[in-house]
Write a protein that holds these residues in place. Structure first.
Motif, PDB file in Angstrom:
ATOM      1  N   LYS A   1      43.196 -30.484 114.648  1.00 46.15           N
ATOM      2  CA  LYS A   1      43.971 -31.989 115.040  1.00 46.15           C
ATOM      3  C   LYS A   1      45.433 -31.468 115.807  1.00 46.15           C
ATOM      4  O   LYS A   1      46.195 -32.200 115.647  1.00 46.15           O
ATOM      5  N   SER A   2      45.416 -30.091 116.190  1.00 46.90           N
ATOM      6  CA  SER A   2      46.359 -29.590 116.851  1.00 46.90           C
ATOM      7  C   SER A   2      47.080 -30.690 117.960  1.00 46.90           C
ATOM      8  O   SER A   2      48.262 -30.591 118.473  1.00 46.90           O
ATOM      9  N   HIS A   3      46.014 -31.047 118.821  1.00 43.48           N
ATOM     10  CA  HIS A   3      46.314 -31.809 119.981  1.00 43.48           C
ATOM     11  C   HIS A   3      46.611 -33.236 119.821  1.00 43.48           C
ATOM     12  O   HIS A   3      47.167 -33.950 120.633  1.00 43.48           O
ATOM     13  N   LEU A   4      46.317 -33.723 118.422  1.00 40.29           N
ATOM     14  CA  LEU A   4      46.596 -35.085 117.942  1.00 40.29           C
ATOM     15  C   LEU A   4      48.263 -35.607 118.128  1.00 40.29           C
ATOM     16  O   LEU A   4      48.944 -34.606 117.519  1.00 40.29           O
ATOM     17  N   GLU A   5      48.473 -36.785 118.157  1.00 46.36           N
ATOM     18  CA  GLU A   5      50.017 -37.220 118.023  1.00 46.36           C
ATOM     19  C   GLU A   5      50.178 -36.879 116.404  1.00 46.36           C
ATOM     20  O   GLU A   5      49.520 -37.432 115.668  1.00 46.36           O
ATOM     21  N   ALA A   6      51.169 -36.480 116.120  1.00 46.36           N
ATOM     22  CA  ALA A   6      51.613 -36.144 114.645  1.00 46.36           C
ATOM     23  C   ALA A   6      51.751 -37.684 113.815  1.00 46.36           C
ATOM     24  O   ALA A   6      51.206 -37.593 112.806  1.00 46.36           O
ATOM     25  N   GLY A   7      52.060 -38.479 114.500  1.00 46.81           N
ATOM     26  CA  GLY A   7      52.215 -39.798 113.931  1.00 46.81           C
ATOM     27  C   GLY A   7      50.755 -40.435 113.705  1.00 46.81           C
ATOM     28  O   GLY A   7      50.566 -41.536 112.672  1.00 46.81           O
ATOM     29  N   SER A   8      49.535 -40.040 113.956  1.00 44.76           N
ATOM     30  CA  SER A   8      48.263 -40.356 113.804  1.00 44.76           C
ATOM     31  C   SER A   8      47.752 -39.717 112.568  1.00 44.76           C
ATOM     32  O   SER A   8      46.558 -40.126 111.931  1.00 44.76           O
ATOM     33  N   LEU A   9      48.419 -38.760 111.917  1.00 45.78           N
ATOM     34  CA  LEU A   9      47.974 -38.137 110.849  1.00 45.78           C
ATOM     35  C   LEU A   9      48.220 -38.952 109.408  1.00 45.78           C
ATOM     36  O   LEU A   9      49.087 -39.614 109.275  1.00 45.78           O
ATOM     37  N   SER A  10      47.258 -38.888 108.527  1.00 49.87           N
ATOM     38  CA  SER A  10      47.567 -39.255 107.209  1.00 49.87           C
ATOM     39  C   SER A  10      48.886 -38.730 106.560  1.00 49.87           C
ATOM     40  O   SER A  10      49.136 -37.783 106.867  1.00 49.87           O
ATOM     41  N   TYR A  11      49.227 -39.818 105.395  1.00 48.84           N
ATOM     42  CA  TYR A  11      50.324 -39.252 104.725  1.00 48.84           C
ATOM     43  C   TYR A  11      50.278 -37.666 104.118  1.00 48.84           C
ATOM     44  O   TYR A  11      51.070 -36.911 104.241  1.00 48.84           O
ATOM     45  N   GLY A  12      48.966 -37.716 103.630  1.00 48.85           N
ATOM     46  CA  GLY A  12      48.828 -36.300 103.194  1.00 48.85           C
ATOM     47  C   GLY A  12      48.747 -35.208 104.161  1.00 48.85           C
ATOM     48  O   GLY A  12      49.173 -34.005 103.817  1.00 48.85           O
ATOM     49  N   GLN A  13      48.292 -35.416 105.195  1.00 48.79           N
ATOM     50  CA  GLN A  13      48.026 -34.425 106.363  1.00 48.79           C
ATOM     51  C   GLN A  13      49.401 -34.260 106.789  1.00 48.79           C
ATOM     52  O   GLN A  13      49.795 -33.082 107.273  1.00 48.79           O
ATOM     53  N   ARG A  14      50.239 -35.135 107.015  1.00 53.51           N
ATOM     54  CA  ARG A  14      51.839 -34.965 107.129  1.00 53.51           C
ATOM     55  C   ARG A  14      52.472 -33.886 106.369  1.00 53.51           C
ATOM     56  O   ARG A  14      53.203 -33.259 106.614  1.00 53.51           O
ATOM     57  N   LYS A  15      51.985 -33.987 105.093  1.00 50.46           N
ATOM     58  CA  LYS A  15      52.867 -33.027 103.956  1.00 50.46           C
ATOM     59  C   LYS A  15      52.326 -31.642 104.213  1.00 50.46           C
ATOM     60  O   LYS A  15      53.057 -30.850 104.207  1.00 50.46           O
ATOM     61  N   LEU A  16      51.009 -31.639 104.792  1.00 48.91           N
ATOM     62  CA  LEU A  16      50.422 -30.332 105.012  1.00 48.91           C
ATOM     63  C   LEU A  16      51.025 -29.872 106.407  1.00 48.91           C
ATOM     64  O   LEU A  16      51.516 -28.692 106.553  1.00 48.91           O
ATOM     65  N   LEU A  17      51.255 -30.577 107.376  1.00 50.55           N
ATOM     66  CA  LEU A  17      51.974 -30.245 108.642  1.00 50.55           C
ATOM     67  C   LEU A  17      53.188 -29.844 108.235  1.00 50.55           C
ATOM     68  O   LEU A  17      53.828 -28.809 108.732  1.00 50.55           O
ATOM     69  N   GLU A  18      54.134 -30.525 107.438  1.00 51.78           N
ATOM     70  CA  GLU A  18      55.430 -30.139 107.045  1.00 51.78           C
ATOM     71  C   GLU A  18      55.231 -28.821 106.406  1.00 51.78           C
ATOM     72  O   GLU A  18      56.334 -27.863 106.587  1.00 51.78           O
ATOM     73  N   LEU A  19      54.573 -28.675 105.499  1.00 55.08           N
ATOM     74  CA  LEU A  19      54.379 -27.190 104.929  1.00 55.08           C
ATOM     75  C   LEU A  19      54.185 -26.361 106.018  1.00 55.08           C
ATOM     76  O   LEU A  19      54.788 -25.100 105.899  1.00 55.08           O
ATOM     77  N   ALA A  20      53.307 -26.213 106.882  1.00 57.06           N
ATOM     78  CA  ALA A  20      52.933 -25.398 107.970  1.00 57.06           C
ATOM     79  C   ALA A  20      54.095 -25.329 108.795  1.00 57.06           C
ATOM     80  O   ALA A  20      54.511 -24.121 109.293  1.00 57.06           O
ATOM     81  N   TYR A  21      54.876 -26.347 109.144  1.00 52.30           N
ATOM     82  CA  TYR A  21      56.144 -26.258 109.797  1.00 52.30           C
ATOM     83  C   TYR A  21      57.131 -25.284 109.274  1.00 52.30           C
ATOM     84  O   TYR A  21      57.857 -24.421 109.942  1.00 52.30           O
ATOM     85  N   ILE A  22      57.140 -25.313 107.992  1.00 52.01           N
ATOM     86  CA  ILE A  22      57.970 -24.420 107.100  1.00 52.01           C
ATOM     87  C   ILE A  22      57.553 -23.038 107.326  1.00 52.01           C
ATOM     88  O   ILE A  22      58.529 -21.875 107.587  1.00 52.01           O
ATOM     89  N   LEU A  23      56.321 -22.634 107.429  1.00 48.19           N
ATOM     90  CA  LEU A  23      55.953 -21.311 107.066  1.00 48.19           C
ATOM     91  C   LEU A  23      55.886 -20.659 108.540  1.00 48.19           C
ATOM     92  O   LEU A  23      56.005 -19.348 108.427  1.00 48.19           O
ATOM     93  N   VAL A  24      55.885 -21.497 109.364  1.00 47.68           N
ATOM     94  CA  VAL A  24      56.386 -20.754 111.039  1.00 47.68           C
ATOM     95  C   VAL A  24      57.532 -19.750 110.723  1.00 47.68           C
ATOM     96  O   VAL A  24      57.616 -18.715 111.389  1.00 47.68           O
ATOM     97  N   ALA A  25      58.674 -20.126 109.852  1.00 47.22           N
ATOM     98  CA  ALA A  25      59.665 -19.429 109.940  1.00 47.22           C
ATOM     99  C   ALA A  25      59.720 -18.272 108.864  1.00 47.22           C
ATOM    100  O   ALA A  25      60.694 -17.571 108.682  1.00 47.22           O
TER     101      ALA A  25
END
Length: 256
Positions: free
Chosen positions: A139-163
């Motif tokens: 789903k990397s190419h999709l607009e982030a706003g199209s993700l489900s609420y749970g998927q947004r939480k996973l994205l936020e976790l991944a966002y933190i892990l980058v650092a």
């Protein structure tokens, strides 16, 4: 295990409401620590004090032996303390991958990242690695706003892990998420913990907490009520009384 985060006698009042009243907390290095308590007990306020979003009126916070009391959020983040929020904070109008690349540039500081603009191939590869880890690679190419609420939480976790933080503070990771994604999130946390990541988790889902946490601290009326293993906390009469008999002491922003 040695303590990675130590909170000592922290107090914080908002007007006439005392959200924290001598709160104390230890987060052992390499642990998954749960922070629970009824609404209004001060959990989110304590998160905000640790990460610099709220300044304590008194008390101290240390990370890895360094005093970080009153430090700015960006300084705390740069030291290796990552966090998520009750309500996900992603950029909904750009792609999932672009969100990750913003996170990559955060490591350098916002100003340098914005000035540099372009992301390197290494940053893109790293971002995709973490997206695949949380199950969002396709789903990397999709607009982030199209993700489900749970998927947004996973994205936020991944966002933190980058650092690559040393400790990750998760605020209600299972809140509002379906059972399948709750199980997925718990598996990711446990896998990361096995790799050496330390977690501090605020959560109302007791099944989630009891399943994955090594230690649980219970807050009530702005202070720590008890601390112990999930089994010890579950059977503690004072904890049952706090949940069943304690009235709310404030709204989510002040004392959740």
């Amino acid at each position: 295990m040695s303590s990675l985060i130590e909170v000592r006698n922290v107090a914080k009042a908002f007007g006439g409401v005392r959200a924290l009243d001598g709160a104390t907390l230890n987060v052992a290095k390499g642990s998954i620590t749960g922070l629970i308590g009824p609404n209004g007990s001060g959990k989110t306020t304590l998160f905000n004090v640790i990460t610099g979003y709220v300044k304590a009126d008194s008390g101290t916070v240390s990370f890895n032996g360094q005093d970080i009391t009153g430090a700015r959020p960006d300084a705390v983040f740069a030291l290796g303390v990552g966090r998520t929020f009750q309500i996900t904070r992603i950029f909904s109008r750009i792609s999932v991958l672009e969100n990750m690349l913003v996170a990559s540039q955060r490591k350098e500081s916002w100003i340098r990242g914005l000035t540099r603009g372009m992301s390197s191939a290494e940053e893109i590869d790293n971002a995709m690695t973490w997206l695949h880890f949380v199950g969002l690679g396709a789903k990397s190419h999709l607009e982030a706003g199209s993700l489900s609420y749970g998927q947004r939480k996973l994205l936020e976790l991944a966002y933190i892990l980058v650092a690559n933080p040393d400790v990750i503070l998760l605020d209600e990771p299972a809140g509002g998420v379906n059972l399948t994604l709750i199980n997925d999130i718990s598996e990711k946390i446990q896998a990361l913990n096995e790799q050496g990541k330390t977690f501090l988790i605020v959560e109302h889902n007791m099944e989630f907490v009891m399943k994955i946490c090594h230690s649980v601290t219970v807050m009530h009326q702005g202070k720590d009520l008890t601390e112990g293993s999930p089994e010890q906390v579950r059977s503690n009469p004072a904890v049952l009384d706090a949940y069943l008999g304690g009235a709310d002491e404030g709204d989510d922003e002040v004392g959740a």
